[in-house]
Design a protein around this motif. Structure first.
Motif, short mmCIF file in Angstrom:
data_model
loop_
_atom_site.label_atom_id
_atom_site.label_comp_id
_atom_site.label_asym_id
_atom_site.label_seq_id
_atom_site.Cartn_x
_atom_site.Cartn_y
_atom_site.Cartn_z
N GLU A 299 46.60 30.35 37.28
CA GLU A 299 46.01 31.52 37.96
C GLU A 299 45.64 31.19 39.40
O GLU A 299 45.89 31.98 40.31
CB GLU A 299 44.78 32.02 37.17
CG GLU A 299 45.18 32.59 35.82
CD GLU A 299 44.10 33.46 35.16
OE1 GLU A 299 43.03 33.68 35.78
OE2 GLU A 299 44.34 33.92 34.02
N GLU B 288 39.80 38.85 39.74
CA GLU B 288 40.42 37.52 39.84
C GLU B 288 39.41 36.47 39.38
O GLU B 288 38.65 35.92 40.17
CB GLU B 288 40.87 37.22 41.28
CG GLU B 288 41.65 38.33 41.96
CD GLU B 288 43.05 38.56 41.40
OE1 GLU B 288 43.26 38.40 40.17
OE2 GLU B 288 43.93 38.94 42.19
N LEU C 217 47.23 32.74 42.80
CA LEU C 217 46.37 33.40 43.79
C LEU C 217 46.64 32.84 45.19
O LEU C 217 46.77 33.59 46.16
CB LEU C 217 44.90 33.20 43.40
CG LEU C 217 43.85 33.98 44.18
CD1 LEU C 217 44.06 35.48 44.06
CD2 LEU C 217 42.43 33.63 43.66
N ALA D 245 46.55 39.22 41.16
CA ALA D 245 47.38 38.04 41.43
C ALA D 245 47.13 36.94 40.40
O ALA D 245 47.91 35.99 40.29
CB ALA D 245 47.10 37.53 42.83
N THR D 246 46.04 37.05 39.64
CA THR D 246 45.77 36.04 38.60
C THR D 246 46.00 36.60 37.20
O THR D 246 45.55 36.02 36.21
CB THR D 246 44.32 35.51 38.68
OG1 THR D 246 43.42 36.58 38.37
CG2 THR D 246 43.99 34.95 40.06
N GLY E 126 37.90 39.53 45.29
CA GLY E 126 38.53 39.10 44.05
C GLY E 126 38.73 40.16 42.99
O GLY E 126 39.66 40.08 42.19
#
Ligand code: XUL
Ligand code: CO
Length: 437
Positions: free
Chosen positions: A203, A190, A207, A153-154, A187
């Motif tokens: 980022e 991440e 997230l 997601a980042t 994470g």
């Protein structure tokens, strides 16, 4: 020593027994403080370490064979699932946890993977019913594949963000189907390795948005369980965005996620962050974010995530003290995010490792109960803060004073006596409880 196949079920044999394949402290149906030990501890088997890890490290290949003679991928994964439930049955473990890639072959592309995954979810559902076992939580492995090399997601690449969402969506669906009571986000990647190539604000916002969408999707499908973030300070990235419990609570608050999201605290991650396990649990508790535990321990002389089975009874006692003070697990439990050492490479070692970890936590539970029943430590703490029970202290507690009044008070009471904290005494009380005959 007995062979794996000769062992039907690990029984409680008590602390004086020398039987290696027996519980010395874990007596699943024994009632302590009105609850069975299995309900206090809610042990879970970690699929990845137990069924998939074959002893590989940075310097060498496998030392274990977990193929059980199967070559065809789907057959192999079904065999692994059978073994997972056989182990849980032998060990009286009621729950399990998995990543999407732990349970199903990758196939050639996302479509093939999701088809394999869904078939395996069906298979697991049948096994759950047959053995009467439950899913504690599942998660998407959005860190292993090359596509996730710069995060999920980042990631700086929006296609990776979408791929991550597709995988989490499939896992959320599986979690609902299998009746999981939690969903974990660790994470993975991440975080960042250098600020020279990183837009931190973008980022973090991505997230936060990703988590909001995951929550909203699962809730719209009727999911009632918890979402967890599992803090870790570093490894694999130099800096992970979910560094520790305090950092993660701040992230959850910023993005309006606290409440739906709680924390999954892992012992080895706590020490990597320079904290004790119980510190991380306390931080989660004071933020109303205590959720679940990844039980393991690190090696203080190594300084990386060794994921050892927990055997340190000081740690298990002080962590179970936090769990008891919290009123126990609700949707969470104790997942052994732990693997046998590379040299402990037999199937029997897996049983012995789980027995060691489960006994360490069972003993920790028994000692934490004694610590609370003994009362000296709680009473000392209570007494230490007694100045807040009356007078100006009470006004502070009630938030009904101000700087004018406090200043006037201080001028009138300038002979202050701060009492001893008695750390050594309290540590000796803890020892007397841990080592009493
Ligand atoms: C990695 C770790 C993970 C999470 C789930 O350090 O702890 O296994 O528990 O992804
Ligand atoms: Co973990």
């Amino acid at each position: 020593m007995k062979k794996y196949d000769e062992i039907r079920k690990i029984e409680y044999v008590g602390p004086n027994s020398k039987e290696p394949f027996g519980f010395k402290y874990y007596n699943p149906d024994e009632v302590i403080l009105g609850k069975k030990m299995r309900e206090h501890l809610k042990f879970a088997l970690s699929y990845w370490h137990t069924l998939d890890y074959v002893g590989v490290d940075m310097f060498g290949g496998p030392t274990e064979d977990k193929s059980w003679g199967e070559k065809e991928p789907m057959k192999l994964y079904k065999k692994r699932a059978d073994m997972a439930f056989d182990l849980m049955e032998k060990l009286s473990i009621d729950y399990y946890c998995f990543h999407d890639v732990d349970i199903a072959p990758k196939g050639k592309n996302l479509k093939e993977f999701l088809a394999n995954f869904n078939e395996m979810v069906e298979y697991l559902q049948t096994l759950q019913r047959k053995y009467n076992k439950k899913l504690l939580w599942c998660t998407a492995n959005n860190f292993g594949d090359k596509a996730f090399m710069a995060g999920a997601a980042t990631s700086p690449n929006a296609d990776v963000f979408a791929l991550s969402a597709a995988k989490v969506k499939a896992c959320l669906d599986a979690n609902i189907k299998l009746g999981g009571s939690g969903y974990v986000f660790w994470g993975g990647r991440e975080g960042y390795d250098t600020l020279l190539n990183t837009n931190m604000k973008l980022e973090l916002d991505n997230l936060g948005y990703f988590m909001q969408m995951a929550r909203d999707y699962a809730r719209s499908k009727g999911y009632k369980g918890d979402f967890y973030i599992e803090p870790k300070p570093k490894e694999p990235t130099k800096h992970q965005y979910d560094f520790d419990a305090a950092t993660t609570c701040n992230f959850l608050r910023t993005y309006g996620l606290l409440g739906d999201f709680k924390l999954n605290i892992e012992a080895n991650h706590a020490t990597l962050a320079g904290h004790t396990f119980e510190h991380e649990l306390r931080v989660a508790r004071v933020n109303g974010a205590f959720g679940s535990i990844d039980a393991n321990q690190g090696d203080m002389l190594l300084g990386w995530d060794t994921d050892q089975f927990p055997t340190n009874v000081y740690d298990t006692t002080l962590s179970m003290y936090e769990v008891l003070k919290e009123g126990g697990f609700k949707n969470g439990g104790l997942n052994f995010d732990a693997k046998t050492r590379r040299q402990s490479n037999t199937l029997e070692d897996i049983l012995l490792a789980y027995i060691a970890g489960m006994d360490a936590f069972a003993l920790g539970l028994r000692k934490a109960v004694k610590l609370i029943e003994d009362g000296r430590i709680d009473a000392f703490k209570d007494e230490r803060y007694r100045s807040y029970k009356e007078g100006i202290g009470q006004k502070i507690m009630q938030k009904s004073t101000n700087f004018d009044e406090l200043s006037k008070y201080a001028l009138e009471h300038d002979e202050i006596n701060v009492e001893s904290g008695r750390q050594e005494y309290l540590e000796s009380v803890l020892n007397s409880i841990l080592f009493e005959k």
